[in-house]
Design an enzyme around this catalytic site. Structure first.
Site, PDB file in Angstrom:
ATOM      1  N   LYS A 105       0.862  -1.176   0.000  1.00  0.00           N
ATOM      2  CA  LYS A 105       0.000   0.000   0.000  1.00  0.00           C
ATOM      3  C   LYS A 105       0.902   1.231   0.000  1.00  0.00           C
ATOM      4  O   LYS A 105       1.455   1.618   1.023  1.00  0.00           O
ATOM      5  CB  LYS A 105      -0.907   0.004   1.234  1.00  0.00           C
ATOM      6  CG  LYS A 105      -2.249   0.735   1.040  1.00  0.00           C
ATOM      7  CD  LYS A 105      -2.127   2.223   0.837  1.00  0.00           C
ATOM      8  CE  LYS A 105      -1.874   2.940   2.146  1.00  0.00           C
ATOM      9  NZ  LYS A 105      -1.838   4.436   1.953  1.00  0.00           N
ATOM     10  N   GLU A 137       9.679  16.332  15.979  1.00  0.00           N
ATOM     11  CA  GLU A 137      10.103  16.134  14.599  1.00  0.00           C
ATOM     12  C   GLU A 137       9.401  17.131  13.685  1.00  0.00           C
ATOM     13  O   GLU A 137       8.169  17.197  13.652  1.00  0.00           O
ATOM     14  CB  GLU A 137       9.782  14.707  14.149  1.00  0.00           C
ATOM     15  CG  GLU A 137      10.259  14.396  12.746  1.00  0.00           C
ATOM     16  CD  GLU A 137       9.997  12.969  12.335  1.00  0.00           C
ATOM     17  OE1 GLU A 137      10.862  12.366  11.684  1.00  0.00           O
ATOM     18  OE2 GLU A 137       8.911  12.441  12.652  1.00  0.00           O
ATOM     19  N   GLU A 166       8.460   1.578  11.688  1.00  0.00           N
ATOM     20  CA  GLU A 166       9.595   2.486  11.545  1.00  0.00           C
ATOM     21  C   GLU A 166       9.000   3.882  11.512  1.00  0.00           C
ATOM     22  O   GLU A 166       8.391   4.295  10.530  1.00  0.00           O
ATOM     23  CB  GLU A 166      10.369   2.155  10.268  1.00  0.00           C
ATOM     24  CG  GLU A 166      11.778   2.712  10.261  1.00  0.00           C
ATOM     25  CD  GLU A 166      11.815   4.178   9.899  1.00  0.00           C
ATOM     26  OE1 GLU A 166      12.048   5.005  10.820  1.00  0.00           O
ATOM     27  OE2 GLU A 166      11.589   4.508   8.727  1.00  0.00           O
ATOM     28  N   CYS A 203      13.356  10.567   7.950  1.00  0.00           N
ATOM     29  CA  CYS A 203      13.122  10.267   9.364  1.00  0.00           C
ATOM     30  C   CYS A 203      14.385  10.329  10.204  1.00  0.00           C
ATOM     31  O   CYS A 203      14.327  10.647  11.393  1.00  0.00           O
ATOM     32  CB  CYS A 203      12.468   8.889   9.508  1.00  0.00           C
ATOM     33  SG  CYS A 203      13.391   7.555   8.715  1.00  0.00           S
TER      34      CYS A 203
END
Length: 524
Positions: free
Chosen positions: A213, A421, A288, A322
Site C-alpha cells: 500500500k 520532529e 519504523e 526520518c
C-alpha cells in the site's frame, strides 16, 4: 522490453491484483457509515482527513508540489472489496509460492532489481511528479536503494538456515524458519521506492506473498512497479499493489487474514496500526516511525567532515527524512569554528533550492501545502522560543512549496523545535561542555532512531555510542543506512527492524520440531 520511455504514456492509475491492472471495485462515492468506521481509525498524517464527510470521492487528488497544480484525480482508493480480492489472490498463490525453490525466488528478485535499475529514471520521475525531489540528488539514490534491497535479499533465499540442537537427552530439536503467508507493507511518501525494497524484498525472499500500500501522496512509482513484477516472473497473487489513503491501510492493519504488516510513517499512525493489529488477529508488526536525530561534535572532530555530514543530512529530500540530523550539539571549544562554517554551507544550499527539472537544483519543494504550512508554523513558533533564527526560514518563489534551509542556534532544550520532529530542512545547533551533559540532552526526546558522534578518539566514540538511546549510531557520519544491517529505532521511533537478517526474522515464524531419537529402539 523498455518501460515508460514515452512521455505521452498515461500515468499508472489502476490497482495491481493477481498480476493484472484492474479498476477499483469501489463505488464513485463512499458510504458515510463506512467512512466513520474506517477513515477515522487511521491516517498517514496522524490527523483526520477532509475525506471524512458524506459523499467524499473514492479517488485520490494528487498535487505537483512545484506548482500546486493537480497531477491526477484518477488514482483509486482501494476499498474493502479490493483488499479482499488481493487477499484471496494471495491465499491462492501462497501454498505454491512457499514451495518454489530458493534459486527460483532468487532469480525473480534479481530480475526485479535489474528492471528497477533499467527503469530508474522513469520510476524516479513518477515519484518526482508528486514528491518533487530532483533525480540526481535523491531520486536516483532512492530507486537504487530499493533495487539494492531486492539484490541483497535475493542472496538470502537459500542461506537463511534454521537450527538444530544436540540429542544427548534423547530428543533432537530442529528449528525451522517458516513464512507467515499474507503480509503487507504500508510505505511512506518521502521514499516511495526504497521502502518497497526494504519491506517487500525480505517478505518475498522468505516465501511470503506481499500486498503493498503506497502513500496516498506518492503512489505512481509503486503502481508502475506492477509491470516490472510481472515481467520479472513472479506468479499471479505473489505481489499486489493497492493504492489508497488511510482507510486502505486500516483495512489491511485490521484484517483477520493478514499475518504481518510493516509500516513506515508517523508515530501517531504507528500507534493506531499497532492497536488495530492487536484488536484483530495479533498480527506481527514492524514500525519504523519518527526521529529527532542528534549529531554530537566533540572538540577533536574533523570539522570539515562534521559540517559536510550534518548539513547534507538535514537538506536531503528537503529534510523529509526520518533520520535527518536535526539536532547538532557542538563542544564549546569548537562551537564558533563549526557554526560559522555550518551556517555558511546552509546559506549556500538555499541557492540550489528549486525546480527538480532544473539540472543544477539539488533541493526540491516540501511535498504539499499542508506539510509546507506545518513546517512554516514550526519555524514561526520557534522564533518565539529562546532559540535564535540565523539562517533561512522563508518561502522561496511564488509557486509551489519551496522553503529555505533553516538553522536555529542556542535553542532551549525544553522547546518544541528542540524536541519535536519537524520533517523539513530545519536544524538546531547548540553548544555543550562535557560528555555526560551532551549524552543526557541527546537522549532527552521521545525518539531514538539515529545519532552521530564526531571525534578522532575511537574509545570515546564507542563509549558514547553505547550510551546513546538510539537504534543506530554513526561514528564520523550520520543519517545513513546499510542494507546489510538492521534499520530501526528505540522508544517512539518504532518497533522491530528492517534490513539485514533482522528483516528475515520479522517475516518468518520459528517452528520447533522435536524428534524422539529413542523411539523404536525396543523393537530391534
Amino acid at each position: 522490453m523498455l518501460y515508460f520511455t514515452a512521455d505521452s504514456l498515461p500515468l499508472p492509475e489502476l490497482l495491481f491484483i493477481n498480476n493484472e491492472f484492474v479498476a477499483s471495485k469501489s463505488a464513485e462515492r463512499y458510504h458515510f457509515h463506512y467512512l466513520r468506521l474506517r477513515v477515522c481509525t487511521i491516517s498517514e498524517l496522524g490527523t483526520k482527513r477532509t475525506l471524512i464527510r458524506r459523499g467524499a470521492s473514492c479517488r485520490l487528488t494528487l498535487i505537483d508540489p512545484t506548482s500546486g497544480s493537480v497531477v491526477s484525480q484518477k488514482v483509486p482508493i482501494a476499498n474493502e472489496a479490493d483488499v479482499e480480492a488481493a487477499i484471496v489472490a494471495v491465499e491462492a498463490a501462497f501454498p505454491l509460492w512457499k514451495k518454489v525453490l530458493p534459486r527460483e525466488r532468487q532469480r525473480m528478485l534479481l530480475r526485479l532489481a535489474e528492471l528497477m535499475r533499467k527503469n530508474s529514471q522513469r520510476l524516479a520521475e513518477l515519484s518526482r511528479l508528486t514528491l518533487g525531489s530532483p533525480y540526481r540528488s535523491f531520486g536516483e539514490f532512492e530507486i537504487t536503494l530499493g533495487a539494492d534491497c531486492f539484490d541483497y535479499f535475493a542472496g538470502w533465499t537459500d542461506k537463511f538456515a534454521g537450527e538444530s540442537f544436540p540429542q544427548e537427552d534423547g530428543i533432537l530439536k530442529i528449528v525451522r524458519n517458516e513464512p507467515l503467508g499474507v503480509t503487507a507493507g504500508i510505505c511512506p511518501w518521502n521514499s516511495p521506492c526504497a521502502t518497497i525494497g526494504m519491506k517487500a524484498a525480505a517478505a518475498l525472499a522468505t516465501g511470503n506473498c506481499f500486498i503493498l500500500k503506497p502513500s496516498e501522496k506518492t503512489p505512481f512509482a509503486a503502481l508502475a512497479l506492477g509491470e516490472l513484477v510481472r515481467d520479472a516472473g513472479f506468479p499471479p497473487g505473489v505481489f499486489q499493489v493497492l493504492s489508497g489513503d488511510g482507510s486502505t491501510g486500516a483495512l489491511l492493519a485490521s484484517h483477520m487474514r493478514v499475518s504481518k504488516i510493516s509500516f513506515t510513517g508517523s508515530v501517531n499512525t504507528g500507534k493506531k496500526i499497532m492497536e488495530m493489529a492487536a484488536k484483530s488477529n495479533l498480527k506481527r508488526v514492524t514500525l519504523e516511525l519518527g526521529g529527532k536525530s542528534p549529531a554530537i561534535v566533540f572538540d577533536d572532530a574533523d570539522i570539515a567532515n562534521a559540517v559536510q555530514w550534518c548539513s547534507s543530512a538535514i537538506v536531503a529530500n528537503t529534510g523529509q527524512v526520518c533520520f535527518a540530523a536535526s539536532r547538532v550539539y557542538v563542544h564549546e571549544a569548537v562551537y564558533e569554528e563549526f557554526t560559522q562554517e555550518y551556517l555558511r554551507v546552509m546559506a549556500e544550499k538555499a541557492k540550489v533550492v528549486g525546480s527538480p527539472d532544473d539540472p543544477i537544483m539539488e533541493i526540491g519543494p516540501l511535498v504539499d501545502a499542508a506539510h509546507f504550512e506545518r513546517v512554516a508554523e514550526f519555524i514561526e513558533r520557534g522564533q518565539s522560543d529562546t532559540g535564535k533564527l540565523v539562517v533561512g526560514g522563508k518561502k522561496l518563489g511564488k509557486d509551489g512549496y519551496f522553503i529555505e534551509p533553516t538553522v536555529f542556534v542556542d535553542v532551549d532544550t525544553g522547546s518544541e523545535i528542540h524536541n519535536e520532529e519537524i520533517f523539513g530542512p530545519v536544524a538546531i545547533v547548540n553548544r555543550f561542555k562535557d560528555e555526560d551533559e551532551v549524552v543526557r540532552i541527546a537522549n532527552s526526546t521521545r525518539y531514538g532512531l539515529m545519532a552521530g558522534v564526531f571525534t578522532e578518539n575511537i574509545t570515546r566514540a564507542l563509549r558514547v555510542s553505547s550510551e546513546l538511546d538510539s537504534g543506530m549510531v554513526g561514528i564520523n557520519c550520520v543519517s545513513m543506512l546499510c542494507v546489510q544491517a538492521p534499520f530501526g529505532g528505540t522508544k517512539e521511533s518504532g518497533i522491530g527492524r528492517e534490513c539485514g537478517m533482522a528483516a528475515l526474522r520479522a517475516f518468518t515464524e520459528t517452528k520447533t520440531i522435536m524428534v524422539n531419537m529413542s523411539y523404536g529402539q525396543h523393537k530391534r
